[in-house]
Design a protein around this motif. Structure first.
Motif, mmCIF file in Angstrom:
data_model
loop_
_atom_site.group_PDB
_atom_site.id
_atom_site.type_symbol
_atom_site.label_atom_id
_atom_site.label_comp_id
_atom_site.label_asym_id
_atom_site.label_seq_id
_atom_site.Cartn_x
_atom_site.Cartn_y
_atom_site.Cartn_z
ATOM 1 N N ALA A 71 -9.766 77.782 12.999
ATOM 2 C CA ALA A 71 -9.377 77.388 11.647
ATOM 3 C C ALA A 71 -9.789 75.941 11.387
ATOM 4 C CB ALA A 71 -7.862 77.527 11.482
ATOM 5 N N MET A 72 -10.254 75.677 10.161
ATOM 6 C CA MET A 72 -10.710 74.326 9.807
ATOM 7 C C MET A 72 -9.503 73.465 9.441
ATOM 8 S SD MET A 72 -14.138 75.306 7.612
ATOM 9 C CE MET A 72 -13.334 76.556 6.618
ATOM 10 N N LYS A 73 -9.303 72.410 10.209
ATOM 11 C CA LYS A 73 -8.136 71.556 9.996
ATOM 12 C C LYS A 73 -8.486 70.178 9.450
ATOM 13 C CE LYS A 73 -5.368 73.882 13.503
ATOM 14 N NZ LYS A 73 -4.642 73.759 14.786
ATOM 15 N N LYS A 74 -9.740 69.799 9.551
ATOM 16 C CA LYS A 74 -10.172 68.515 8.975
ATOM 17 C C LYS A 74 -11.538 68.718 8.337
ATOM 18 C CE LYS A 74 -11.880 66.702 13.415
ATOM 19 N NZ LYS A 74 -11.726 67.918 14.197
ATOM 20 N N ASP A 129 -14.680 69.708 10.086
ATOM 21 C CA ASP A 129 -14.765 71.066 10.631
ATOM 22 C C ASP A 129 -15.640 71.982 9.782
ATOM 23 O OD1 ASP A 129 -13.114 70.297 12.691
ATOM 24 O OD2 ASP A 129 -11.284 71.129 11.798
ATOM 25 N N MET A 165 -8.933 78.750 1.247
ATOM 26 C CA MET A 165 -8.065 77.639 1.643
ATOM 27 C C MET A 165 -8.436 76.387 0.849
ATOM 28 S SD MET A 165 -9.821 76.630 5.302
ATOM 29 C CE MET A 165 -9.019 75.015 5.381
ATOM 30 N N PRO A 224 -9.995 71.032 3.687
ATOM 31 C CA PRO A 224 -9.235 70.378 4.764
ATOM 32 C C PRO A 224 -9.236 68.868 4.551
ATOM 33 C CG PRO A 224 -11.333 71.245 5.585
ATOM 34 C CD PRO A 224 -11.225 71.677 4.167
ATOM 35 N N ASP A 277 -6.243 63.354 1.473
ATOM 36 C CA ASP A 277 -6.421 64.717 0.979
ATOM 37 C C ASP A 277 -6.022 64.769 -0.491
ATOM 38 O OD1 ASP A 277 -6.602 67.409 0.650
ATOM 39 O OD2 ASP A 277 -4.696 67.857 1.636
#
Length: 483
Positions: free
Chosen positions: A221-224, A227, A347, A350, A356
């Motif tokens: 999973a892309m968290k930043k 990614d 989503m 990230p 963000d």
């Protein structure tokens, strides 16, 4: 003797008179208190039950009178402009695609005919602007992006101001419920507190990705934000020939997907003094990252890409990810063309090293100030932006600016059985709550400002200029643009 008889007779007569004389008048006795009114007989008591009686069923409630608003709504005259014909200029856009099948319902309900002309977004803007500058009445109604052209068009008096229509009970249905609109999108349609349009959708750029390909390639999973590149590279390696990520490169449209990268790297378009920040250290980091994604992992010809091209590529199964408007969901999974139904996740962007802050904006519908059929155009506005219609459109993937659409039972039921729409709703909510309405570099001439930045970004994507040179030149131009 004779005297004796007379004496006796006299005595007798006196006695008779005494006996027949009336009695002296008696003082009247005090009036007796009036008799108490006769008590009504007590009702016969029911005999005590030997066991507790069963609870008596509540009597049936009387038939409810219709609520005043509903009753009044039923009498609203939708036919008051029957016979008019409206010309609508609309972009090729998910909202247009979603609402068009309902247009025959409007024509039947109102007797107003609709002539619909659709254009690519950039073409529509050009056509509308030419007509507005010429004070032409060739169209009556159009979709307008206030974050882009709103201030400029308002100052030029291109919008019919709508406050007076909204306050007119003859023209606005009593059940319209303007308070149902979220404050941000509705406020975004106002300039100097004057209403220039009604919001129809909220949206923001998000990341669509292929769950099946990510799972097969074991992509985490892309968290930043970094990614995204890692995932694109891994997906392309596992699926030769596929595009890693498709995103906007069209210089007129690129600001929409690029803006969140600026903020993710910790910089806004302008500093506190209004100076453009594209060539600042963090600005260059954002530029270099975005242009690398486009150049090395994007599709051929990415500098011509906007939402239509990206969604066609991703929906056709030819890209691992798509960075695009949340409103593209309905296009991506359109059963008539999609090859990725059941394979998509969605989503928010990230977060980056600078934070963000996504982008959020609303589209609105407006009436041409030179239209000859403004009341008919207003009736169409009322119909198209009603609670009922906006909830119907939300069920087709168009994020409504009305709270009632998100609270509707139909919507909740749809989410309960659809993991993708539940992810999508969460992403849109996140964008709405955290997003900035700043799409491009602040300027009255938004198109010009975005074009300056877009051309500079494309020069970097194409490799004709370094990021530093291109952004330094862009900053110099942007600092001259009126704000």
């Amino acid at each position: 003797m004779r005297r004796l008889v007379l004496f006796v007779m006299l005595i007798a007569a006196m006695m008779l008179v005494a006996c027949s004389a009336p009695e002296p008048t008696k003082a009247p006795a005090p009036t007796a208190a009036p008799a108490q009114p006769t008590k009504a007989p007590e009702p016969t008591k029911a005999p005590a039950a030997t066991t507790a009686p069963a609870a008596t069923a509540a009597p049936a409630q009387p038939t409810k009178a219709p609520e005043p608003t509903k009753a009044a709504a039923a009498t609203f005259d939708w036919k008051q402009r029957a016979g008019d014909t409206l010309v609508l200029y609309l972009p090729q856009h998910p909202w247009t695609n979603a609402i068009q099948p309902f247009f025959p319902d409007f024509e039947k309900q109102t007797g107003i005919k609709l002539e619909v002309q659709t254009f690519a977004e950039a073409q529509l803007r050009d056509k509308v602007l030419i007509a507005l500058q010429a004070k032409s009445s060739e169209f009556d109604f159009w979709m307008s992006l206030k974050s882009r052209e709103g201030l400029k068009y308002y100052r030029a008096n291109y919008y019919e101001l709508l406050d007076k229509y909204l306050a007119d009970p003859k023209l606005t249905p009593p059940d319209y419920n303007v308070k149902d609109f979220a404050g941000g999108p509705f406020g975004g349609e106002k300039f100097e507190n004057k209403l220039t349009g009604i919001p129809i959708i909220i949206e923001g750029p998000v990341v669509f990705y292929r769950k099946d390909l990510f799972d097969a390639a074991k992509i985490p999973a892309m968290k930043k934000i970094e990614d995204i590149e890692t995932a694109a590279a891994a997906c392309m390696k596992a699926n030769p020939g596929i595009t890693g990520v498709t995103l906007r490169g069209d210089p007129n449209a690129i600001a929409y997907t690029f803006g969140p990268f600026m903020r993710a790297f910790g910089v806004n378009y302008r500093d506190a003094n209004g100076k453009s920040q594209l060539s600042s250290p963090n600005g260059l980091k954002a530029v270099e990252y975005y242009t690398k994604l486009a150049r090395e992992y994007g599709p051929p010809g990415v500098v011509t890409y906007s939402f239509a091209q990206s969604s066609a590529l991703f929906g056709g199964g030819n890209a691992c990810m798509e960075i695009e408007s949340s409103n593209e969901l309905s296009t991506i999974i359109d059963p008539k063309s999609s090859k990725v139904i059941g394979k998509v996740g969605v989503m928010p962007y990230p977060p980056g090293p600078g934070g963000d802050v996504p982008t959020v904006l609303q589209w609105g519908v407006s009436i041409n100030a030179n239209s000859k059929k403004k009341e008919a155009a207003w009736l169409f506005t009322m119909w198209a932006t009603s609670q009922e219609m906006q909830t119907k459109l939300q069920l087709k993937g168009i994020a409504s600016p009305r709270s009632s659409s998100w609270d509707s039972a139909d919507w909740k039921a749809q989410l309960a059985g659809d993991a993708l729409r539940a992810e999508w709703a969460a992403a849109v909510k996140y964008v709405a709550e955290k997003g900035s309405g700043e799409v491009g570099p602040p300027a009255i001439e938004q198109p010009a400002a975005r074009k300056i930045m877009g051309d500079a970004l494309d020069a970097v994507i194409l490799g004709t200029k370094s990021a530093a040179d291109a952004m330094k030149a862009a900053d110099a131009e942007l600092d001259k643009v009126e704000r």
